[in-house]
Scaffold this motif. Structure first.
Motif, PDB file in Angstrom:
ATOM      1  N   TYR A   1      28.253  37.375  53.699  1.00  0.00           N
ATOM      2  CA  TYR A   1      29.319  37.409  52.700  1.00  0.00           C
ATOM      3  C   TYR A   1      30.458  38.329  53.139  1.00  0.00           C
ATOM      4  O   TYR A   1      31.636  37.966  53.080  1.00  0.00           O
TER       5      TYR A   1
ATOM      6  N   HIS B   1      34.055  36.654  53.848  1.00  0.00           N
ATOM      7  CA  HIS B   1      35.036  36.806  52.776  1.00  0.00           C
ATOM      8  C   HIS B   1      35.857  38.088  52.870  1.00  0.00           C
ATOM      9  O   HIS B   1      36.941  38.166  52.298  1.00  0.00           O
TER      10      HIS B   1
ATOM     11  N   ILE C   1      28.884  40.076  38.416  1.00  0.00           N
ATOM     12  CA  ILE C   1      30.113  40.764  38.821  1.00  0.00           C
ATOM     13  C   ILE C   1      30.394  40.506  40.304  1.00  0.00           C
ATOM     14  O   ILE C   1      31.531  40.256  40.702  1.00  0.00           O
ATOM     15  N   GLY C   2      29.344  40.553  41.114  1.00  0.00           N
ATOM     16  CA  GLY C   2      29.493  40.291  42.544  1.00  0.00           C
ATOM     17  C   GLY C   2      29.999  38.885  42.821  1.00  0.00           C
ATOM     18  O   GLY C   2      30.779  38.660  43.761  1.00  0.00           O
ATOM     19  N   MET C   3      29.570  37.917  41.999  1.00  0.00           N
ATOM     20  CA  MET C   3      29.998  36.536  42.171  1.00  0.00           C
ATOM     21  C   MET C   3      31.407  36.290  41.624  1.00  0.00           C
ATOM     22  O   MET C   3      32.118  35.412  42.106  1.00  0.00           O
TER      23      MET C   3
ATOM     24  N   THR D   1      34.001  38.614  41.256  1.00  0.00           N
ATOM     25  CA  THR D   1      35.084  39.482  41.727  1.00  0.00           C
ATOM     26  C   THR D   1      35.257  39.312  43.233  1.00  0.00           C
ATOM     27  O   THR D   1      34.561  38.509  43.860  1.00  0.00           O
ATOM     28  N   SER D   2      36.156  40.097  43.790  1.00  0.00           N
ATOM     29  CA  SER D   2      36.381  40.033  45.235  1.00  0.00           C
ATOM     30  C   SER D   2      36.556  41.447  45.776  1.00  0.00           C
ATOM     31  O   SER D   2      36.547  42.426  45.023  1.00  0.00           O
TER      32      SER D   2
ATOM     33  N   SER E   1      33.068  43.641  44.593  1.00  0.00           N
ATOM     34  CA  SER E   1      31.954  42.708  44.710  1.00  0.00           C
ATOM     35  C   SER E   1      30.858  43.267  45.606  1.00  0.00           C
ATOM     36  O   SER E   1      29.669  43.078  45.345  1.00  0.00           O
TER      37      SER E   1
ATOM     38  N   ALA F   1      28.939  45.884  43.689  1.00  0.00           N
ATOM     39  CA  ALA F   1      28.123  45.230  42.661  1.00  0.00           C
ATOM     40  C   ALA F   1      26.854  44.644  43.269  1.00  0.00           C
ATOM     41  O   ALA F   1      25.755  44.840  42.739  1.00  0.00           O
ATOM     42  N   ILE F   2      27.007  43.940  44.389  1.00  0.00           N
ATOM     43  CA  ILE F   2      25.834  43.344  45.036  1.00  0.00           C
ATOM     44  C   ILE F   2      24.914  44.435  45.569  1.00  0.00           C
ATOM     45  O   ILE F   2      23.687  44.347  45.453  1.00  0.00           O
TER      46      ILE F   2
ATOM     47  N   GLN G   1      28.968  33.324  48.408  1.00  0.00           N
ATOM     48  CA  GLN G   1      29.124  34.145  47.206  1.00  0.00           C
ATOM     49  C   GLN G   1      28.462  33.489  46.001  1.00  0.00           C
ATOM     50  O   GLN G   1      27.749  34.146  45.224  1.00  0.00           O
TER      51      GLN G   1
ATOM     52  N   TYR H   1      24.449  33.506  45.190  1.00  0.00           N
ATOM     53  CA  TYR H   1      23.740  34.583  44.508  1.00  0.00           C
ATOM     54  C   TYR H   1      23.258  34.173  43.117  1.00  0.00           C
ATOM     55  O   TYR H   1      22.595  34.943  42.425  1.00  0.00           O
TER      56      TYR H   1
END
Length: 478
Positions: free
Chosen positions: A260, A264, A369-371, A373-374, A378, A381-382, A439, A442
């Motif tokens: 990821y 990204h 949140i991880g999925m 946001t950027s 993210s 969060a992950i 992303q 998840y």
């Protein structure tokens, strides 16, 4: 309450702690062996992953062997030979596996290396079957999950130290030490490890660990005598699925994070390492926090330790990365995320079902949140999923074996079998990512946490119906 079990038996816990350390030490060291074997044996990336497959599949095979022998002798094998003997036998089996590294290195045989790792993990399977319920038994039921959490923190210490020691033993001080002689240099560290296994096995024989502990669990559930199998307990059957998805989400979250960040966020592979380190350090942070209640009944001291323990663990992470000359600036903000962990730990009040519910719910929030946001938001969060996974193993394990009585060790074996979820869920998320993107993949972790929320809710009712209440306060506590 059983007066023998009113306090944690720390003198007996120490040899158990050493065993937990071994598991982390060897499992994390596999990450060093994979690139060494890949170069030395000219393997593809897929072939090099046979190291992990051989190691983790041994847990399932070991559990099946355990159950098969128990069926043949018509008696639970650990109940027959005793918990202390079971641990010693498991260590002896693991020591036999390390012996194979010597001829494997001399013959440059990859299959023989894999066989050695398989046998080491086969011994670990028996050790885990015995050690996890035994850790619960060495003190009051109300702090059983906290003792397992503390043991997990010791396991994380092994995951931190293991790769460093094995890497130094193989490469020395030469960073570019991947040479042909690296396979030869694998022999000594693993022979030394095997000797350590045998020494601890001998020490265990002379330790004060009980052979057949009379746990609170056995006293509570007298109906255990009328049941023939651990599988007759719904808390165990549902708990087996819970262990499968928990190990799955824990491993897959970390294993997919590099892809990821590279795709990204444009990170280079070598720059991802500190963030992977933070993920596994998060498990240590959470486990040190969750273990506080096992140390003392003094409420004022607990309050202090709840804030001190996680930041002490975070300090260990920062120190290690400072030594590695990584830029620490991006990680200071993570200190605020740790406050969420502390609040969740306080809200759980030491109840494993409540802790499982709260931490799994936070895991869902973190992944969403991880999925959604950027950028670094993210990533943090992950990464925080490590914090919320940290106490799930002891919570699930404690709930799943509660009330099993004489079937406790058999139930433990079933749970250990489900560690295979780590490989299967990781593979599943990786496959799904090829269709919906890394992303969005998840969502697999979200579904895993959703089941854990369901298990926390369902098992509470099951155990209460059996007369087991984790809200019972510790003698001398508040």
């Amino acid at each position: 309450m059983n007066t023998e079990n009113s306090e944690t038996k720390w003198g007996q816990f120490i040899p158990l702690a050493i065993v937990f350390f071994f598991w982390g030490f060897v499992a994390a060291s596999n990450d060093i062996l994979i690139p060494v074997f890949k170069k030395a044996f000219d393997l593809s990336q897929g072939e090099s992953q046979l190291v992990s497959l051989a190691f983790y599949i041994a847990y399932t095979v070991g559990s099946l062997i355990y159950m098969g022998i128990s069926l043949l002798i018509k008696q639970d094998i650990v109940n027959k030979i005793g918990y202390k003997n079971g641990l010693a036998l498991g260590l002896a089996i693991s020591a036999m596996g390390t012996l194979l590294f010597y001829p494997a290195a001399n013959m440059s045989s990859f299959p023989l290396m894999l066989s050695g790792l398989f046998i080491v993990a086969l011994g670990f399977s028996l050790q885990q079957t015995v050690a996890n319920p035994l850790a619960i038994a060495l003190g009051p039921l109300t702090t059983g999950s906290q003792r397992l959490t503390m043991a997990g923190g010791i396991n994380n210490l092994g995951t931190t130290i293991g790769p460093l020691i094995v890497s130094f033993a193989i490469f020395g001080t030469n960073v570019a030490g991947s040479t042909e002689m690296s396979i030869e240099s694998v022999k000594i560290p693993y022979l030394v490890l095997g000797l350590a296994f045998l020494i601890v096995a001998i020490l265990l024989k002379f330790s004060s660990l009980p052979e057949k502990p009379k746990t609170i669990l056995e006293v509570i559930d007298e109906a255990a005598v009328s049941k023939r199998s651990a599988l007759q307990y719904p808390q165990l059957v549902l708990g087996m699925v819970a262990i499968f998805v928990y190990v799955g989400v824990e491993v897959s979250t970390a294993s997919n994070l590099p892809a990821y960040m590279e795709k990204h966020l444009g990170f280079l592979t070598q720059d991802v390492a500190p963030y992977i380190s933070l993920y596994w350090a998060s498990l240590m942070i959470g486990r040190w926090t969750g273990a506080v209640e096992a140390f003392t009944n003094d409420m004022n001291l607990r309050r202090v330790l709840r804030f001190l323990a996680p930041y002490l663990a975070f300090g260990v992470f920062l120190a290690v990365n400072a030594i590695a000359k990584h830029d620490l600036t991006p990680f200071y903000i993570y200190g605020l995320v740790i406050l969420v962990l502390i609040a969740a730990d306080i809200a759980s009040k030491g109840n494993p079902a409540r802790m499982l519910l709260i931490f799994s719910s936070l895991g869902i929030v973190a992944l969403l949140i991880g999925m959604g946001t950027s950028g670094m938001v993210s990533v943090y969060a992950i990464t925080s999923v490590g914090l919320f996974c940290s106490t799930l193993w002891p919570c699930i394990f404690t709930l799943a074996v509660s009330g099993l009585g004489k079937h406790t060790s058999q139930g433990s074996s079933f749970l250990i079998m489900m560690i295979m979820g780590g490989g299967i869920v990781s593979w599943l998320q990786g496959s799904i990512s090829e269709v919906i993107g890394i992303q969005n993949s998840y969502i697999v972790g979200v579904l895993c946490f959703a089941y854990l929320v369901f298990y926390a809710w369902r098992v509470s009712g099951i155990l209460k119906a059996q007369g087991i209440n984790f809200d019972t306060k510790i003698a001398g506590g508040h």
